[in-house]
Motif scaffolding. Sequence first.
Motif, PDB file in Angstrom:
ATOM      1  N   ALA A 514      34.214   3.534  33.623  1.00 34.92           N
ATOM      2  CA  ALA A 514      33.601   4.339  34.840  1.00 34.92           C
ATOM      3  C   ALA A 514      32.144   4.915  34.725  1.00 34.92           C
ATOM      4  CB  ALA A 514      34.362   5.651  35.101  1.00 34.92           C
ATOM      5  N   PRO A 515      31.368   4.872  35.964  1.00 37.62           N
ATOM      6  CA  PRO A 515      29.886   5.399  36.001  1.00 37.62           C
ATOM      7  C   PRO A 515      29.964   6.653  35.735  1.00 37.62           C
ATOM      8  CG  PRO A 515      30.822   5.093  38.260  1.00 37.62           C
ATOM      9  CD  PRO A 515      31.938   4.628  37.417  1.00 37.62           C
ATOM     10  N   HIS A 516      28.722   7.326  35.200  1.00 33.82           N
ATOM     11  CA  HIS A 516      28.520   8.614  34.849  1.00 33.82           C
ATOM     12  C   HIS A 516      27.332   9.298  35.784  1.00 33.82           C
ATOM     13  CE1 HIS A 516      30.840   8.660  31.389  1.00 33.82           C
ATOM     14  NE2 HIS A 516      30.270   7.601  31.059  1.00 33.82           N
ATOM     15  N   TYR A 517      26.862   8.532  36.709  1.00 31.44           N
ATOM     16  CA  TYR A 517      26.032   9.015  37.867  1.00 31.44           C
ATOM     17  C   TYR A 517      24.700   9.687  37.199  1.00 31.44           C
ATOM     18  CZ  TYR A 517      30.376   8.480  40.114  1.00 31.44           C
ATOM     19  OH  TYR A 517      31.865   7.895  40.600  1.00 31.44           O
ATOM     20  N   LEU A 518      24.046   9.195  36.203  1.00 31.43           N
ATOM     21  CA  LEU A 518      22.896   9.735  35.504  1.00 31.43           C
ATOM     22  C   LEU A 518      21.919   9.671  36.438  1.00 31.43           C
ATOM     23  CD1 LEU A 518      23.113   7.656  32.013  1.00 31.43           C
ATOM     24  CD2 LEU A 518      23.745   9.946  32.589  1.00 31.43           C
ATOM     25  N   PRO A 519      21.059  10.723  36.568  1.00 30.82           N
ATOM     26  CA  PRO A 519      20.117  10.485  37.448  1.00 30.82           C
ATOM     27  C   PRO A 519      18.851   9.669  37.478  1.00 30.82           C
ATOM     28  CG  PRO A 519      19.871  12.488  36.136  1.00 30.82           C
ATOM     29  CD  PRO A 519      21.245  12.053  35.832  1.00 30.82           C
ATOM     30  N   THR A 520      18.490   9.335  35.959  1.00 33.69           N
ATOM     31  CA  THR A 520      17.655   8.050  35.553  1.00 33.69           C
ATOM     32  C   THR A 520      17.929   7.598  34.198  1.00 33.69           C
ATOM     33  OG1 THR A 520      15.207   7.726  35.616  1.00 33.69           O
ATOM     34  CG2 THR A 520      15.980   9.802  34.612  1.00 33.69           C
ATOM     35  N   SER A 521      17.095   6.645  33.767  1.00 35.24           N
ATOM     36  CA  SER A 521      17.267   6.123  32.244  1.00 35.24           C
ATOM     37  C   SER A 521      15.926   5.617  31.938  1.00 35.24           C
ATOM     38  CB  SER A 521      18.505   4.968  32.416  1.00 35.24           C
ATOM     39  OG  SER A 521      18.321   4.232  30.948  1.00 35.24           O
ATOM     40  N   SER A 522      15.581   5.756  30.801  1.00 36.20           N
ATOM     41  CA  SER A 522      14.320   5.456  30.185  1.00 36.20           C
ATOM     42  C   SER A 522      14.367   3.846  29.912  1.00 36.20           C
ATOM     43  CB  SER A 522      13.904   6.205  28.847  1.00 36.20           C
ATOM     44  OG  SER A 522      14.771   6.008  28.075  1.00 36.20           O
ATOM     45  N   LEU A 523      15.479   3.398  29.768  1.00 39.93           N
ATOM     46  CA  LEU A 523      15.521   1.984  29.591  1.00 39.93           C
ATOM     47  C   LEU A 523      14.992   1.097  30.493  1.00 39.93           C
ATOM     48  CD1 LEU A 523      17.332  -0.270  28.067  1.00 39.93           C
ATOM     49  CD2 LEU A 523      18.838  -0.265  29.809  1.00 39.93           C
ATOM     50  N   GLY A 524      14.058   0.171  29.981  1.00 45.84           N
ATOM     51  CA  GLY A 524      13.312  -0.630  30.923  1.00 45.84           C
ATOM     52  C   GLY A 524      12.376   0.024  31.930  1.00 45.84           C
ATOM     53  N   SER A 525      11.877   1.344  31.681  1.00 49.30           N
ATOM     54  CA  SER A 525      11.135   1.984  32.341  1.00 49.30           C
ATOM     55  C   SER A 525       9.854   1.291  32.774  1.00 49.30           C
ATOM     56  CB  SER A 525      10.803   3.472  31.893  1.00 49.30           C
ATOM     57  OG  SER A 525      10.124   3.125  30.628  1.00 49.30           O
TER      58      SER A 525
END
Length: 536
Positions: A514-525
């Motif tokens: 299930a998704p966690h609705y993260l606002p953003t991610s540094s992955l592949g910024s």
Amino acid sequence: MRTIRRLVSFALVALFVSSNGEANDDAIESIGGLSLERATIPELTRGMRAGELTSTELTSAYLRRIARIDGKVNAVLAVNPQALAEAAASDARYRAGAPLGPMDGIPVLLKDNVDTAAMPATAGSRAMLHGAAAGDAFLVKRLRAAGAVILGKANLSEWANFRSIKPTSGWSGVGGQTNNPHVLDRNPCGSSAGSAAAVAASLTQVAIGSETDGSVVCPAGMNGVVGHKPSLGLVSRTGVVPISSEQDTTGPMARHVIDVAIALSVLQARDPADATTENVPPNQPTDYARALDPRALRGARIGMWNLPELGPDVERIVRATAATMRAHGATVIEVVPPYQAELAADELPALLTEFKRDINAYLATRQGGPRTLADLIAYNKTDPAERTCFADQGLFEQAEAAPPPTDPEYRARRARLADLSRRSIDETLAKFQLDAILAPTNPPAWTTDCARGDNDIIPSSTPAAIAGYPHTTVPAGFVGPLPVGVSIFANRWADARVLSLAAAVERITHARRAPHYLPTSSLGSSEPPIRARFQR
């Protein structure tokens, strides 16, 4: 006006939620002892047959969840005001011991290029708020005949990503931007963006998407759910806003392969208004859930198309999936289907001619509103809201200027596409005596950026899309918090086979979460530039 109807429908849902006292959080609720996120259609229908659950309770749970969660995802364009009445009618059939089948009482969300009498399709375009559809699409009639509850309409990439040369997937003038529920500033991919994001966020049990090239499988892969693009002809396109009758299909998305198989069984039917449906072989399965073979991997020969241009993390996931398949009895060998450069060069020019022909024919079936592609081009120049993400309508303009379907060069191009796309799969299957081909479905989701547009590459969708062959994607793993799917495709009418193989991958990898609705991610910024490919 459609926008007013949307506001009213959501106001009704908000009132319903308020009266039921639901908390404003992301928690997945349980109904009838079943988790909304994990329950399959067979589990739900068993509960309804046993009287432990009603369709009204199930539909209400999804409506509550839409009201709580969709403000983050923006996947649901409009809720059907009659959804609860349709659920109540299903409950009456269950009480009488006469349900219509395994989809009776199951909520389904439709991509908003699928016509319904009460909620005519807009294809995400504000120009289509004017006028009305002729009635329910043929596939909607099939769903209603099976007792499914039409929950509402899903947002999509405007005109199924066939307006701009460099569009932003998931954005439409009617619905705004749909977000990837796993990381909200990431893109949901493809034109069936809202359908896939809604399924991932548990806003519906099943959603209907459409594909010309990649727009069922890429959104499903990038949002971490199952999607099936059927063989061309299995599912009618009547009442679905077109791009090309040579490639367009509609297909189901869900969190489980069994649910996709059940939905496909309902959608499949001959339609006198869609000649491609007359080509379905008489021995084609009609119950894809029953046709799922738990021994599908045992003795299977699978070709692995690696696509290293998607990056080492994606390659790691595909190789790990292949290793797991080998451990469960399959033989997996590396392959590279031929003719991919030729397909990439010829596809878009052919689609431009077909789009003008087919969109003009579709618009002629509507009551009022724009009548031609030229009308749509003119409208977009007058409505500032159609230019809030991107102003370009280069594909519209190229299609308007494209040669007619009688043009010899066009006819030669489409014949070449049909030949080479089929040979790319058929010759690979025959050369290595394969049952199917395995490939990565998608890269990790790129950031959504209206100024840049999509930053994507999905060559694995093209051979099956042009050939009209079946293609299923199933969750396979994650790069950080971002899902990656694997694709399984084979020759025409092999829908049961690819669904069986996908179900086996699902069963042995348990990769979906299930998704966690993260606002953003540094992955592949700092995303590398990637050669653009479309998902229509």
